[in-house]
Write a protein that holds these residues in place. Structure first.
Motif, PDB file in Angstrom:
ATOM      1  N   THR A   1      -1.119  -5.264   5.234  1.00 57.27           N
ATOM      2  CA  THR A   1      -0.582  -4.445   4.145  1.00 57.27           C
ATOM      3  C   THR A   1       0.684  -3.757   4.651  1.00 57.27           C
ATOM      4  O   THR A   1       0.789  -3.436   5.840  1.00 57.27           O
ATOM      5  CB  THR A   1      -1.592  -3.369   3.678  1.00 57.27           C
TER       6      THR A   1
ATOM      7  N   ASN B   1      -1.947  -2.241   8.902  1.00 57.95           N
ATOM      8  CA  ASN B   1      -1.274  -1.540   7.823  1.00 57.95           C
ATOM      9  C   ASN B   1       0.061  -1.089   8.399  1.00 57.95           C
ATOM     10  O   ASN B   1       0.110  -0.231   9.288  1.00 57.95           O
ATOM     11  CB  ASN B   1      -2.099  -0.342   7.354  1.00 57.95           C
TER      12      ASN B   1
ATOM     13  N   LYS C   1      -6.015   2.239  -2.544  1.00 58.14           N
ATOM     14  CA  LYS C   1      -5.175   1.808  -1.406  1.00 58.14           C
ATOM     15  C   LYS C   1      -5.983   1.786  -0.107  1.00 58.14           C
ATOM     16  O   LYS C   1      -5.784   0.904   0.737  1.00 58.14           O
ATOM     17  CB  LYS C   1      -3.947   2.717  -1.260  1.00 58.14           C
TER      18      LYS C   1
ATOM     19  N   GLU D   1      -6.400  -1.641   2.102  1.00 59.12           N
ATOM     20  CA  GLU D   1      -6.077  -1.766   3.535  1.00 59.12           C
ATOM     21  C   GLU D   1      -7.306  -2.249   4.319  1.00 59.12           C
ATOM     22  O   GLU D   1      -7.182  -3.026   5.265  1.00 59.12           O
ATOM     23  CB  GLU D   1      -5.568  -0.420   4.071  1.00 59.12           C
TER      24      GLU D   1
ATOM     25  N   SER E   1       0.826  -1.202   0.000  1.00 59.01           N
ATOM     26  CA  SER E   1       0.000   0.000   0.000  1.00 59.01           C
ATOM     27  C   SER E   1       0.864   1.257   0.000  1.00 59.01           C
ATOM     28  O   SER E   1       2.100   1.181  -0.067  1.00 59.01           O
ATOM     29  CB  SER E   1      -0.937  -0.024   1.212  1.00 59.01           C
TER      30      SER E   1
END
Ligand code: NAI
Length: 273
Positions: free
Chosen positions: A191, A248, A167, A171, A149
């Protein structure tokens, strides 16, 4: 430097287009760490033929698949299990494409058909991969899926146009599917939010050089190179990160938590401190 972190593990690596691709570096590192895997990319991208070199280097078969096609993905996941002789331990999603970016559309004039294509290729494809893996029961317990990402998911970077929403969706898919696969199969889904990186996808963005320079000067460690991103991916495929999921993970040299740096002050004031 390799320490056999992935010995005995098998998986799928998507998105290796050329030597600059982040996925290319991931493949080399996974190979060095003892993993076996199938390489995949869109049939169109394969015509350039560079992936054959990587395939030889890593002794990895190639199964072409358009990541937006469920049929292609079904063939990919069943073919990979067949070729590798069992269920999978890891999957890398390293896929992104926006026709709006390619054609230089600004945020106010996006073509909505292309916008949907961007979301399909760059985000939904991750859901499709995981859904196919679930249906085929393709993962071993304690498997790991990683997608790449960018911080435009959280902050406005206008030149990144529709990829910003792709993106954000990517996520979100990692969180939701992480919850589902964690319960079903103890599989983790994350991610990695990577620094700007000089690849085909990266340099296709207008103003990329400015993004790159700005991020490099703001980040205390500088931009994270693709090789370091590959190391991080390896750690997430390894057994050392078994309880990291639905995250993330910033891999950006400190960019996302820095307000201002001396280098940026110098740039703005034109003065050396
Ligand atoms: P790249 O251009 O080498 O890789 C993008 C890949 O997506 C290519 O291999 C391309 O063939 C593949 N692809 C496009 N459409 C596809 C489809 N329909 N089916 C299957 N594959 C398809 O560039 P890079 O930078 O290595 O990109 C990998 C990932 O990293 C992307 O998700 C990108 O958004 C992400 N990323 C890149 C950054 C950068 O600055 N380069 C920064 C942060 C994230």
């Amino acid at each position: 430097m390799a320490s056999n972190l992935l010995a005995g593990k098998v998986g799928i690596i998507s998105g290796a287009l050329n030597e600059e691709s982040i996925a290319w570096k991931v493949a080399l590192k996974c190979h060095a760490e003892g993993a076996r895997f199938v390489l995949t990319n869109a049939p169109l991208a394969m015509r350039m033929g560079e992936i054959n070199k990587l395939s030889e280097q890593c002794n990895a078969p190639i199964i072409p698949a358009d990541a937006t096609s469920m049929e292609d993905l079904e063939n990919l996941f069943s073919g990979a299990q067949e070729q590798l002789g069992g269920k999978l331990d890891f999957v890398l999603h390293s896929i992104g494409m926006s026709a709006n970016i390619r054609k230089g559309k600004h945020y106010g004039e996006l073509n909505y058909e292309w916008y949907q294509k961007t979301l399909d290729v760059s985000a939904l494809s991750f859901h499709k991969m995981l859904a196919v893996a679930e249906k085929q029961d393709a993962f071993n317990e304690w498997g790991s899926a990683v997608a790449l990402s960018y911080i435009a998911a959280q902050r406005a970077f206008l030149d990144y146009t529709d990829m910003s929403q792709a993106k954000a969706m990517l996520e979100s898919i990692a969180r939701s599917y992480g919850q589902r696969l964690g319960k079903l199969k103890k599989v983790r889904v994350n991610t990695i939010s990577q620094s700007p990186t000089k690849t085909t996808a990266g340099t296709g963005i207008s103003g990329f050089d400015a993004f790159y320079e700005y991020a490099d000067r703001l980040s205390p460690l500088g931009n994270a190179p693709a090789e370091a991103c590959a190391d991080y991916v390896v750690s997430l495929f390894s057994d050392l990160t078994r309880y990291v999921t639905m995250q993330n993970l910033m891999h950006d040299g400190g960019f996302s938590t820095t307000g201002i740096s001396e280098e940026i002050v110098e740039l703005v004031t034109g003065a050396k401190s």
